[in-house]
Enzyme design. Sequence first.
Site, PDB file in Angstrom:
ATOM      1  CD  GLU A 172      45.016  18.046 -27.733  1.00  0.00           C
ATOM      2  OE1 GLU A 172      45.182  17.368 -28.762  1.00  0.00           O
ATOM      3  OE2 GLU A 172      44.070  18.848 -27.599  1.00  0.00           O
ATOM      4  CD  GLU A 291      44.745  23.108 -28.013  1.00  0.00           C
ATOM      5  OE1 GLU A 291      43.960  22.603 -28.833  1.00  0.00           O
ATOM      6  OE2 GLU A 291      45.942  22.790 -27.914  1.00  0.00           O
TER       7      GLU A 291
HETATM    8  O1  AHR Z   1      43.822  23.648 -32.199  1.00  0.00           O
HETATM    9  C1  AHR Z   1      43.973  22.608 -33.119  1.00  0.00           C
HETATM   10  C2  AHR Z   1      44.545  21.340 -32.480  1.00  0.00           C
HETATM   11  O2  AHR Z   1      43.594  20.802 -31.603  1.00  0.00           O
HETATM   12  C3  AHR Z   1      45.770  21.517 -31.625  1.00  0.00           C
HETATM   13  O3  AHR Z   1      46.936  21.479 -32.354  1.00  0.00           O
HETATM   14  C4  AHR Z   1      45.702  20.339 -30.696  1.00  0.00           C
HETATM   15  O4  AHR Z   1      46.310  20.587 -29.457  1.00  0.00           O
HETATM   16  C5  AHR Z   1      44.222  20.044 -30.599  1.00  0.00           C
HETATM   17  O5  AHR Z   1      43.958  18.703 -30.794  1.00  0.00           O
END
Ligand code: AHR
Length: 505
Positions: A172, A291
């Site tokens: 990110e 994610e």
């Molecule tokens: O999954 C929790 C967090 O969410 C992770 O560390 C990050 O990549 C995202 O913002």
Amino acid sequence: MRGRATIHRDFVISQIDDRLYSAFIEHMGRAIYTGIYEPGHPTANQYGFRGDVLELVRALKIPAIRYPGGNFVSAYKWEDGIGPKENRPVRLDLAWRSKETNQVGINEFAQWAKDAGIEMMLAVNLGTRSIEEARNFVEYCNFPSGTYWSDLRRNHGVEKPYGVNMWCLGNEMDGPWQIGHKEAKEYGRLADETSKAVKAFGRDIETIVCGSSNDKMPTYPDWERQVLEECYENVDYISLHNYYGNSRHNSLNFFAKVEETGRYIQSVAGTIDYVKAKKRAKNDVHICFDEWNVWYHNREQDSRNWSEWDWPEAPALLEEDYNLEDALFIGCLLNEFIRRSDRVRIACIAQLVNIIAPIRAEKGGKAWATTIYYPYQFASLYGRGTAMNVSVDCPRYDEEVAQDVPYLDIAAVLAKDGKSLTVFAVNRNPDEAMEIDIALNGFEGARLIDHQVLGGNAAEARIANTSREPGRIAPQAGSRLGVSDGALTGELPAFSYNMVRLALD
Ligand code: AHR
């Protein structure tokens, strides 16, 4: 309410990459410590990993797991987690304002992943660190012997290299919250050069460059364009992330967010195509949705005053009690990944244990499956093979996030051996059952062998699997479907997720 659909053996979307059902776990909260690793736990194995959690993990047949972060990776020194445990430094984790004991590092995690039967997908720190540390990490993991880093690994008791082939180039990096956040061009250049260094270690290595943190970021989708313009020819995937809230407690609006995800995937796919054309590139870049999950229940844990948070060790963070409504949403989202498996090759549920997770584990206590465990498990077990193009004709609804949303959310997968067809169907309607008629063209002799139903009563939408009642929501065998005259017919209960398996031999 009636729904008609057609599945034709000749009309396919794509071969699904098994890694569509991957997972993510981060050094954060109680995911690693007291999640998968708890040496004093009654079920702990010789390495200190919890046997009860491992059992739940193994039953998911997860193909790959992304590690060690997440926001955590952007200030992480992987070297802190190698060598004798007693010599490892305790560090401050800047992402989650916690203490990191480094008792689990790459070699322990690799042992756990091996025991769980999962391939590792590793992330390098491109926040506070750079190409040098990334290439050293790859060399430590992947080079056989005879060099400083490979021999160090051997000295640490790991003779054979791990052969890790999936490498994430940071995490990110568009997010202002990220330690070492970068501008698109700046990150794209760094990712390009890092990818070259990482790929020097073998032809099978694939790299994943960071896309936006979600489609609401102010820099989306120009971030994707600019980053890819810098590194397109040297990377294999671009990441997408998304977490879904439901604060309005409106199931239909919540479920319609899956349509938004379809648009997100489509837009990033379009950006990939644009850059490919502009560069006259020969290679393809695919999507790695690394994610995804529902994240909104535990506002108290999420909205801490971080500046007053006193660097605890393995604190409880983001421990969501998922309910039936969430499970139906996850069923729809997984269906969308199957329908877009032509572009989405890898996807990782975030995360795996305790933190926004399908598996929960109490410190010193029990472990259990949350509601979302089940649609994820069914997709992972039976969603491998060929994604079929299913045409749908059913009543639709309008919501603020998306219009013309079909009440029936459906995906179908023909198994690799051609001997079974699995239909994943969600009746999103909270009030009415749906009479379905799904024509099975080219699947003569199809027989129903299993129908599992989750839910069926919108009054239970907010019921969760908790520590006190871990088994409240679990799949039940369905009895209202059958195959006759070349069609799957019968009734899908209101507000239900359905996994239907048909034998074709
Ligand atoms: O999954 C929790 C967090 O969410 C992770 O560390 C990050 O990549 C995202 O913002």
